[in-house]
Design an enzyme around this catalytic site. Structure first.
Site, PDB file in Angstrom:
ATOM      1  N   ASN A 253       0.832  -1.210   0.000  1.00 56.88           N
ATOM      2  CA  ASN A 253       0.000   0.000   0.000  1.00 56.88           C
ATOM      3  C   ASN A 253       0.866   1.261   0.000  1.00 56.88           C
ATOM      4  O   ASN A 253       0.611   2.219  -0.737  1.00 56.88           O
ATOM      5  CB  ASN A 253      -0.899   0.036   1.247  1.00 56.88           C
ATOM      6  CG  ASN A 253      -2.051  -0.939   1.172  1.00 56.88           C
ATOM      7  OD1 ASN A 253      -2.333  -1.514   0.118  1.00 56.88           O
ATOM      8  ND2 ASN A 253      -2.728  -1.130   2.287  1.00 56.88           N
TER       9      ASN A 253
ATOM     10  N   ARG B   9     -10.266  -5.034 -14.619  1.00 54.64           N
ATOM     11  CA  ARG B   9      -8.991  -5.705 -14.358  1.00 54.64           C
ATOM     12  C   ARG B   9      -9.129  -7.156 -14.812  1.00 54.64           C
ATOM     13  O   ARG B   9      -9.793  -7.957 -14.156  1.00 54.64           O
ATOM     14  CB  ARG B   9      -8.606  -5.636 -12.876  1.00 54.64           C
ATOM     15  CG  ARG B   9      -8.374  -4.215 -12.377  1.00 54.64           C
ATOM     16  CD  ARG B   9      -7.703  -4.176 -11.018  1.00 54.64           C
ATOM     17  NE  ARG B   9      -7.675  -2.824 -10.476  1.00 54.64           N
ATOM     18  CZ  ARG B   9      -6.744  -1.921 -10.774  1.00 54.64           C
ATOM     19  NH1 ARG B   9      -5.770  -2.231 -11.609  1.00 54.64           N
ATOM     20  NH2 ARG B   9      -6.784  -0.714 -10.233  1.00 54.64           N
TER      21      ARG B   9
ATOM     22  N   ARG C 257      -4.956   1.473 -13.482  1.00 56.84           N
ATOM     23  CA  ARG C 257      -3.566   1.655 -13.059  1.00 56.84           C
ATOM     24  C   ARG C 257      -2.908   0.336 -12.663  1.00 56.84           C
ATOM     25  O   ARG C 257      -3.448  -0.446 -11.889  1.00 56.84           O
ATOM     26  CB  ARG C 257      -3.487   2.641 -11.892  1.00 56.84           C
ATOM     27  CG  ARG C 257      -2.057   3.002 -11.507  1.00 56.84           C
ATOM     28  CD  ARG C 257      -2.005   3.969 -10.355  1.00 56.84           C
ATOM     29  NE  ARG C 257      -2.397   5.305 -10.757  1.00 56.84           N
ATOM     30  CZ  ARG C 257      -3.395   5.975 -10.209  1.00 56.84           C
ATOM     31  NH1 ARG C 257      -4.121   5.417  -9.253  1.00 56.84           N
ATOM     32  NH2 ARG C 257      -3.687   7.193 -10.604  1.00 56.84           N
TER      33      ARG C 257
ATOM     34  N   HIS D  13     -15.387   2.103 -14.666  1.00 59.44           N
ATOM     35  CA  HIS D  13     -15.128   1.361 -13.437  1.00 59.44           C
ATOM     36  C   HIS D  13     -16.288   0.438 -13.085  1.00 59.44           C
ATOM     37  O   HIS D  13     -16.216  -0.339 -12.151  1.00 59.44           O
ATOM     38  CB  HIS D  13     -14.868   2.367 -12.302  1.00 59.44           C
ATOM     39  CG  HIS D  13     -14.421   1.749 -11.020  1.00 59.44           C
ATOM     40  ND1 HIS D  13     -15.200   1.751  -9.882  1.00 59.44           N
ATOM     41  CD2 HIS D  13     -13.278   1.102 -10.693  1.00 59.44           C
ATOM     42  CE1 HIS D  13     -14.559   1.149  -8.908  1.00 59.44           C
ATOM     43  NE2 HIS D  13     -13.392   0.747  -9.360  1.00 59.44           N
TER      44      HIS D  13
ATOM     45  N   TYR E 201     -11.579 -10.380  -1.980  1.00 59.49           N
ATOM     46  CA  TYR E 201     -12.374  -9.165  -1.807  1.00 59.49           C
ATOM     47  C   TYR E 201     -13.811  -9.516  -1.448  1.00 59.49           C
ATOM     48  O   TYR E 201     -14.392 -10.431  -2.027  1.00 59.49           O
ATOM     49  CB  TYR E 201     -12.398  -8.333  -3.095  1.00 59.49           C
ATOM     50  CG  TYR E 201     -11.106  -7.677  -3.495  1.00 59.49           C
ATOM     51  CD1 TYR E 201      -9.890  -8.049  -2.934  1.00 59.49           C
ATOM     52  CD2 TYR E 201     -11.097  -6.686  -4.463  1.00 59.49           C
ATOM     53  CE1 TYR E 201      -8.708  -7.446  -3.319  1.00 59.49           C
ATOM     54  CE2 TYR E 201      -9.907  -6.070  -4.863  1.00 59.49           C
ATOM     55  CZ  TYR E 201      -8.714  -6.462  -4.280  1.00 59.49           C
ATOM     56  OH  TYR E 201      -7.546  -5.857  -4.664  1.00 59.49           O
TER      57      TYR E 201
ATOM     58  N   ARG F 149     -14.124   1.633   4.552  1.00 57.41           N
ATOM     59  CA  ARG F 149     -12.904   0.845   4.702  1.00 57.41           C
ATOM     60  C   ARG F 149     -11.646   1.700   4.671  1.00 57.41           C
ATOM     61  O   ARG F 149     -10.746   1.543   5.480  1.00 57.41           O
ATOM     62  CB  ARG F 149     -12.804  -0.189   3.581  1.00 57.41           C
ATOM     63  CG  ARG F 149     -11.600  -1.126   3.730  1.00 57.41           C
ATOM     64  CD  ARG F 149     -11.237  -1.793   2.422  1.00 57.41           C
ATOM     65  NE  ARG F 149     -10.487  -0.909   1.543  1.00 57.41           N
ATOM     66  CZ  ARG F 149     -10.599  -0.893   0.225  1.00 57.41           C
ATOM     67  NH1 ARG F 149     -11.455  -1.679  -0.373  1.00 57.41           N
ATOM     68  NH2 ARG F 149      -9.870  -0.073  -0.497  1.00 57.41           N
TER      69      ARG F 149
ATOM     70  N   HIS G 155     -14.928  -4.459   0.024  1.00 54.20           N
ATOM     71  CA  HIS G 155     -14.911  -3.789  -1.277  1.00 54.20           C
ATOM     72  C   HIS G 155     -16.308  -3.407  -1.781  1.00 54.20           C
ATOM     73  O   HIS G 155     -16.443  -2.699  -2.774  1.00 54.20           O
ATOM     74  CB  HIS G 155     -14.222  -4.713  -2.301  1.00 54.20           C
ATOM     75  CG  HIS G 155     -13.821  -4.055  -3.570  1.00 54.20           C
ATOM     76  ND1 HIS G 155     -14.430  -4.333  -4.775  1.00 54.20           N
ATOM     77  CD2 HIS G 155     -12.870  -3.127  -3.840  1.00 54.20           C
ATOM     78  CE1 HIS G 155     -13.863  -3.613  -5.732  1.00 54.20           C
ATOM     79  NE2 HIS G 155     -12.912  -2.866  -5.188  1.00 54.20           N
TER      80      HIS G 155
END
Length: 679
Positions: A44, A360, A390, A420, A453, A549, A581
């Site tokens: 992170n 992704r 990213r 997204h 997740y 979160r 998530h």
């Protein structure tokens, strides 16, 4: 409460990562899981420096007058960040030493260089002879020579003279096993340190210290590209990540000052670029730390994903979904249901068209194979592949081109707008005419992350929802500019305004003396307009309960300012074995509750600069199930921490005689009980 006051997102993010560190320090966390939390913390922090700190550094170069208009104080913020990171790194060092010492007690040893005995040194010297040629010595010592995020060793020849060696972690394991009675390992870079005489014969080495450079990870794309051009530009720009502006040089804090100064001058770095660290870097490699002992006490107990009570027994998925909406939860239930749904669409003779957004893409997956099967079976396949996700750009572009070559209509993103949303639309023709089937989720179509997740997905054939989703795909296919929507909330078109209307409705109900409540679960809360609307709602008597979160820019009233009054905005955060998530938004609505679920956080980018989809939950049973799960999470008193004005990250205080509620385990038990009921 100051209506305009907000927490700084970059500073508050550090308190989220602190919650990860606290889980690593928790003595009830199994030892090998503590190692993983340390790896998460490290990973992170690396990304944070590559992205967020890099942006602060860019702000420093902006004209001061403009910075005042932006209310931006990058120098002050950056100094605070570096101070806080230094504190956390020191705590990190203490935790990892305690954890490794505890592992040693159970026979798993990561040896320090000074603990390696003569016999072990001989073994490692012989092993090193086989890999010495792969330890590259840099001939030119410039920032551009350093690969982003890789470990290098500085071999000190004198006070200011040094050589730089790249540690070949891309070729060899980070942890090298040493023969012995216990399970013994040593860092790869320590093997190199022990054998520097093989790399530099006839030279006296005064010391050896690890460094790592993090770089700006942004690609800084322009706006005037078509989607096809953009793909090529992104693909060619990825190499820039290895030559972007340095945002951090992490160095061994034991490095002599004279050597540090020499490196800073040689690499043309500023003091703010240099961050002291421990003897070793890249603790994210602990994700791959060996687990040689079959001992459940060292790891979390296994939780096998449950079959879906309805879909797993369905002979015809399309008919089952046509009859009733179905909700699925990961990682508690099997992701294979999503894969099977796409496989069914690929092989069903009556399916004519499959449309899907991919954010992704896994490097290999059943899902990708199912898409290729659909193309082989002459289905029309329309895919929107996000080329700007990213750190996944290269893989997404690669798969987009593969699908395109096999006959799919592939659309890539354009600058400033990311897709997204997690959406899938299947069109099927039968004797009743056109039927549409939709999947709308909170998580990516990725089997690997579905094991880690916590996400939710809705299967529905609801005509108004599927019609709205068809409009969304019309926008993605460049057929529509603005979608006509009746049920779905879609950014950047309707999400913000509808959510603000729902908040305003709660305010009006509170003024009329009706029960008024807003319950929100999300990853991050940052958008100032949404936060100010929540401030207004709380001051109007609306009860606000948040589960966030990550970072949260909203400042709840301090306990001191409230006195005996109840907290009007209560916020908790859960960090546990899985990554929370999901996004769930519940409004009291005068007793006729409204609930939405989907991909959008309450961040400006998600509301204004991304294609996001939130779906209303219309089926009564599905509504109740999702609400039950949400309330289990709100009741967590084991892993939940309070997000208060002081950023204390204190544990939720358990009431007297209240049972322990660890929400992730309680949700698994809840779904298992529902499965047993349906059998």
């Amino acid at each position: 409460m100051n209506k305009r006051s907000l927490k700084n997102r970059d500073v508050n993010w550090l308190y989220f990562n602190e919650r990860v560190l606290l889980e690593a320090a928790n003595p009830t966390t199994p030892l090998l899981e503590r190692i993983k939390f340390l790896a998460i913390f490290s990973s992170n922090l690396d990304e944070y420096f590559k992205v967020r700190v890099s942006q602060l550094r860019q702000l420093k170069s902006v004209d001061k007058k403009l910075r005042k208009k932006l209310i931006a104080k990058p120098n002050k913020t950056l100094k605070f960040i570096l101070k806080k990171v230094d504190e956390q790194q020191n705590r990190f060092g203490e935790i990892i030493q305690d954890t490794l010492e505890s592992l040693k007690q159970v026979g798993v040893v990561l040896k320090k260089i000074q603990e390696v005995n003569r016999q072990e040194r001989e073994f490692l010297a012989n092993w090193f002879k086989e890999i010495a040629a792969d330890c590259t010595i840099l001939q030119v010592k410039q920032p551009k020579d350093f690969e982003d995020g890789k470990i290098y060793l500085i071999a000190q020849l004198s006070n200011t003279a040094f050589e730089i060696i790249k540690v070949p972690t891309d070729l060899y394991p980070r942890f090298i096993e040493i023969p012995g009675e216990n399970y013994q390992y040593v860092f790869l870079e320590d093997v190199i340190k022990l054998n520097l005489n093989q790399l530099f014969p006839n030279q006296e080495i005064q010391g050896c210290f690890a460094i790592k450079m993090s770089r700006d990870a942004e690609l800084y794309l322009e706006d005037d590209y078509t989607d096809t051009d953009l793909v090529d530009v992104i693909y060619k720009s990825l190499v820039k990540r290895n030559s972007g502006q340095p945002t951090r040089l992490l160095y061994d804090q034991n490095m002599p000052e004279s050597l540090k100064t020499a490196i800073k001058e040689q690499l043309d770095l500023d003091d703010v670029d240099l961050v002291p660290g421990g003897e070793h870097h890249n603790y994210s490699d602990f994700f791959g730390f060996p687990n040689p002992i079959e001992d459940n006490e060292l790891s979390y107990e296994k939780k096998v994903p449950l079959p879906h009570p309805i879909l797993s027994n369905s002979k015809t998925l399309f008919q089952t979904i046509l009859e009733k909406d179905q909700l699925i939860h990961f990682p508690y239930q099997e992701f294979s249901m999503v894969e099977q749904f796409i496989q069914s669409a690929a092989t069903d003779e009556q399916v004519t068209r499959i449309k899907m957004s991919l954010y992704r893409i896994a490097k290999t997956s059943v899902l990708s194979d199912a898409i290729l099967l659909a193309l082989k079976n002459k289905k029309e396949v329309v895919l929107f592949v996000e080329a700007q996700a990213r750190f996944d750009e290269e893989n997404n572009i690669k798969w987009g081109r593969i699908f395109e070559e096999q006959g799919a209509k592939v659309f890539f993103s354009v600058p400033q707008i990311k897709v997204h949303s997690k959406i899938l639309l299947v069109e099927r023709e039968d004797e009743l005419g056109l039927q549409r089937f939709a999947y709308i989720g909170t998580g990516n179509f990725n089997a690997k992350t579905a094991k880690l997740y916590c996400d939710h997905g809705l299967f529905t054939a609801h005509k108004k929802i599927t019609a709205d989703l068809a409009q969304v795909f019309g926008v993605l296919e460049r057929k529509l500019i603005v979608p006509k929507l009746k049920h779905l909330l879609v950014s950047p078109f309707t999400t913000r305004n509808t959510l603000l209307e729902l908040i305003e409705n709660e305010i009006e109900n509170a003024k009329e003396g009706k029960k008024a409540k807003i319950t929100l679960k999300m990853n991050s809360l940052e958008d100032s307009k949404m936060i100010k609307a929540l401030y207004k709602a709380s001051e109007s008597g609306v009860q606000i309960r948040l589960l966030v979160r990550g970072f949260c820019c909203l400042i709840p009233p301090s306990e001191e300012s409230l006195g005996e009054k109840e907290q009007p905005i209560y916020i908790t955060s859960i960090v546990d074995r899985y990554l929370e998530h999901g996004r769930i938004y519940l409004f009291e609505n005068g007793g006729e509750e409204k609930m939405y679920m989907g991909s959008a956080d309450w961040m400006t980018r998600n509301l204004d600069r991304r294609i996001e989809v939130l779906t209303p939950i219309l089926d009564e049973n599905v509504f109740q199930e999702l609400k039950d799960i949400l309330y289990i999470q709100l009741s967590d008193n084991v892993k939940a921490r309070v997000l208060d004005a002081e950023d204390s990250n204190r544990r939720v205080q358990k009431q007297k005689d209240e049972p322990d509620i660890r929400s992730q385990y309680a949700i698994y038990d809840y779904l298992q009980a529902k499965l047993n009921e349906d059998r």
